[in-house]
Structure formats: structure tokens, C-alpha cells
Scaffold this motif. Structure first.
Motif, PDB file in Angstrom:
ATOM      1  N   ALA A  65      -2.559   1.875   5.249  1.00  0.00           N
ATOM      2  CA  ALA A  65      -2.021   0.513   5.281  1.00  0.00           C
ATOM      3  C   ALA A  65      -2.766  -0.347   6.296  1.00  0.00           C
ATOM      4  O   ALA A  65      -3.048  -1.525   6.034  1.00  0.00           O
TER       5      ALA A  65
ATOM      6  N   GLY B 236       3.523  -1.428   3.861  1.00  0.00           N
ATOM      7  CA  GLY B 236       3.473  -0.013   3.464  1.00  0.00           C
ATOM      8  C   GLY B 236       4.806   0.387   2.854  1.00  0.00           C
ATOM      9  O   GLY B 236       5.855   0.055   3.401  1.00  0.00           O
TER      10      GLY B 236
ATOM     11  N   ASP C  23       0.850  -1.192   0.000  1.00  0.00           N
ATOM     12  CA  ASP C  23       0.000   0.000   0.000  1.00  0.00           C
ATOM     13  C   ASP C  23       0.885   1.242   0.000  1.00  0.00           C
ATOM     14  O   ASP C  23       1.751   1.395   0.862  1.00  0.00           O
TER      15      ASP C  23
END
Lengths: 224, 224
Positions: free
Chosen positions: A126, A140, A103
Motif C-alpha cells: 500500500a 489498504g 490496494d
């Protein structure tokens, strides 16, 4: 360059791959020799961007709607706008099961004073992804890297570290290796997923830096 | 080095100057030729630290309780523990009126998984200071610089940028100049005070980096 073993033969899907950040990342991954699938709400726009990036990089780039891209990717990068992030991921939990999901979404608001961090119920984009994708490993990364520099083929090397956050060592190592396929970039472990909020929000500070100094700023971690 | 004009003749008070971060900053400011007043809950402990730093740096360092230090400083650095931060500042609003107050407090919690950001009702320690000190100009800075490196006289140069956040240009410029009295450090404007939370919280990520890489990490902003 030769791809590291952990990435060899793996396809990277980039959801939101027609937006600036996703497109810039897709360009760099394709240029590094990674097979890339661009995902977008519109399969047609995804295919247009894919054809453009394939021609520009000589890489293997195809386009699809987000669901088909999610299904096709071994690793899936999420680079969609914050608005709609949760809804999209919820709808793709099946396609994303068993995969590493990266993410890179920054929940930011903008007003006349510039950018600022939006509150997120789960703590961060995230962590929202983690809550919605119980069968995926959410990492992340790529929050602070300039989309402008990534997507500019005249930029040979991007002067920044990419902070990689997550709770599974094998997955953070993999995403650090993915980051390092971008010339100039170093992947640095940045902590557990619960500490992603501030890395997402820090993009607001870099936007302030960019305005003040007329820059495309990034960050380097020292003594590492 | 010669002090910049904006700092010439100005005394810096460091509240919490007997703790690791405050003591490290006081050491560097004193070494740069800035008159420093160490503040602490105990005037006696403040004086002990002041005498030690004066001897070590050859600088002008005195000690006092936090209230007397706040009254004596032209610029006041707040380096106290988060627990007690609000209560102390509320009690010093008179002493701090009309002054630039530099908050470098990181509201962090610790558990067996490491450090994490604590929620702050006002958004950040710096914004809490702003709310409690309506007659002061509050600036956020020095959040991410390693106390260990600052307080080690064998470290000639500290390899980090200091992000300086605030809403008054004259004050952020002044604190950038103050940061640059520390050898190796560059003061970089990092945005408005409302974007301080993530800079405070980012210290949790640097603590994770330090554990993983056995480092005393800092950060540099690129393309600036």
C-alpha cells in the motif's frame, strides 16, 4: 440490499480481476449491484471473466485491459500479483489520479515451510502504491479475506471483518462501506497507511492457520 | 477449572510481571491455580505485586528479581519493555536453558499519529529472543490481548483469541493450553516463529482501533 449513498452510481474497477482475489471481490461487488469493470493484462481474458460473472450474478460487469479499467473506475481495487505491482501502478498514475485506489496486495513468499512476508522497501504494498500514485488516495483493505469463499457462489455470507487502512477519513469510510456490500463482512478502520505492512503480512499467518486447521480462516475484531 | 496435564505442577515465571501486560497475565494464571513467580528488576516491587495478586486471586504468587524468577519458572513469560529486551535475555540465557520461553513483547514506537511498528534486526522480538537463547524453545504469544482487561478483576471473560507461534509443536500446544486457562480466551496456532513480526506489529493496529472506536479490542480467528 440498497447501496449506501457514497457508492450509488459509482463504478468499481478491479485490476487483476481475473485472479482469485480480484475475481472473488468482483463477483461480490457485482452481486451487490455495483457496476464493475474487470481489468487484466489481456482484455480478452477480462471480458471472458466479466461475461461469466455477469451471467452468474445478474450484475453489470464488463472487461478491459488494466489501463482502460483504471480509467473507467470511480474506485479502483488493485488485486494484481505482487510481482509487477509497482511497474503496473507506475504506468497507471494518470488514469488513477484523483481517485480512491484500494490496494489489497499481499507481498508474500512461499517455501516448503509455508508462506512468509517479503520485505518491501516502501514498508508495504500500500505504501508503494502511495509513493507511485501521488495524485490518488491510497487505501489498504481486503488483505485477509479468503478468495475461495469470495468466489464461491454457494457461500452466502463471508465470516470476516475487513480492516481498512488509510490517512483520509472520507476514503476509509467509503471503503468500509464497499466492504460491507459483501454479505457477512464488516468494514473496520484498522489504522493509518503506515500500519498496513502487518495486515498484508498477517495473511501468511492465516495461511498457516488454514493448513493446521483445514479452514478458510478470517478474522474478527472484538469489542467493536 | 482443572489444569490440563501439561501444565499440572508447573510454575510460570513472568519477567516484567510488575508492568501492565505481565501483571495482567500473572493475575489470570494465578487465578487459574498455576503457581506464579513475578519477576522484576526490583525484587521488592516484584514481591509487592506478588502479595497483591496472591491476596486478590487466592493463588500462589511470589516475587523475585528477573534472574531468580527465570530460574524458578518451568515456563517463562517475557513481558518486559522492548527497550532492554535483548540485554535482559542475553543475561538470562543460562537460567532459561532447556525451558519454554514465551515472548509477548511488541516493539512499538509512539508519536502524535499513534503507534507504529519498530524495525527489529532479527525480524521480531521473538526472533531476537530465539537468537539470544539458543538452548531455549522460544514461542510467541499474548501479543494482542488487552492488558487493561487482563488486569481488571471485574472482567470475568476476555473476548479474544491468543495467537501462538513457534517451530516446536509440543511447545505451541503447551502455550495454547496456557492461554486457555484465561476465561474466554482460545489459544490458536498462528504459524512459525518467522511470522511473529506481523503479530507483534498488529498491536499498533489494535491501538488505532481502540482510539477510533473507544474499545479494548481483541481478535478472533474465524472458521477455526
Amino acid at each position: 440490499m440498497t447501496l449506501p449513498d457514497t457508492l450509488a452510481g459509482r463504478t468499481v474497477a478491479v485490476l487483476g480481476g481475473t485472479g482469485p482475489q480480484g475475481r472473488g471481490l468482483a463477483r461480490r461487488f457485482a452481486a451487490a449491484g455495483i457496476p464493475v469493470v474487470i481489468g487484466s493484462r489481456s482484455a480478452e481474458r477480462a471480458t471472458d471473466t466479466a461475461n461469466e460473472l455477469a451471467a452468474a450474478t445478474g450484475g453489470e460487469v464488463t472487461g478491459a485491459d488494466n489501463a482502460a479499467a483504471a480509467a473507467a473506475g470511480d474506485l479502483v481495487v488493485v488485486a494484481v500479483p505482487w510481482d509487477g505491482h509497482g511497474e503496473l501502478l507506475k504506468s497507471l498514475s494518470g488514469e488513477l489520479a484523483g481517485k480512491v485506489v484500494v490496494d489489497c496486495v499481499n507481498p508474500l513468499g512461499f517455501d516448503k515451510q509455508g508462506a512468509y512476508a517479503l520485505p518491501v522497501e516502501e514498508g508495504s504494498a500500500a505504501q508503494q502504491a502511495e509513493a507511485l500514485l501521488p495524485d490518488s488516495t491510497v487505501i489498504g483493505a481486503f488483505h485477509n479475506v479468503s478468495a475461495v469463499l469470495l468466489d464461491d457462489p454457494a457461500v452466502d455470507s463471508v465470516d470476516t471483518d475487513v480492516l481498512v487502512l488509510g490517512d483520509v477519513r472520507e476514503a476509509t469510510d467509503l471503503v468500509q462501506a464497499l466492504a460491507e456490500t459483501i454479505p457477512g463482512v464488516r468494514g473496520v478502520y484498522g489504522g493509518r497507511l503506515r500500519n498496513t505492512h502487518q495486515v498484508e503480512a498477517f495473511t501468511a499467518n492465516l495461511i498457516s492457520v488454514n493448513r493446521r486447521y483445514k479452514a478458510h480462516s478470517g478474522l474478527r475484531i472484538t469489542d467493536v
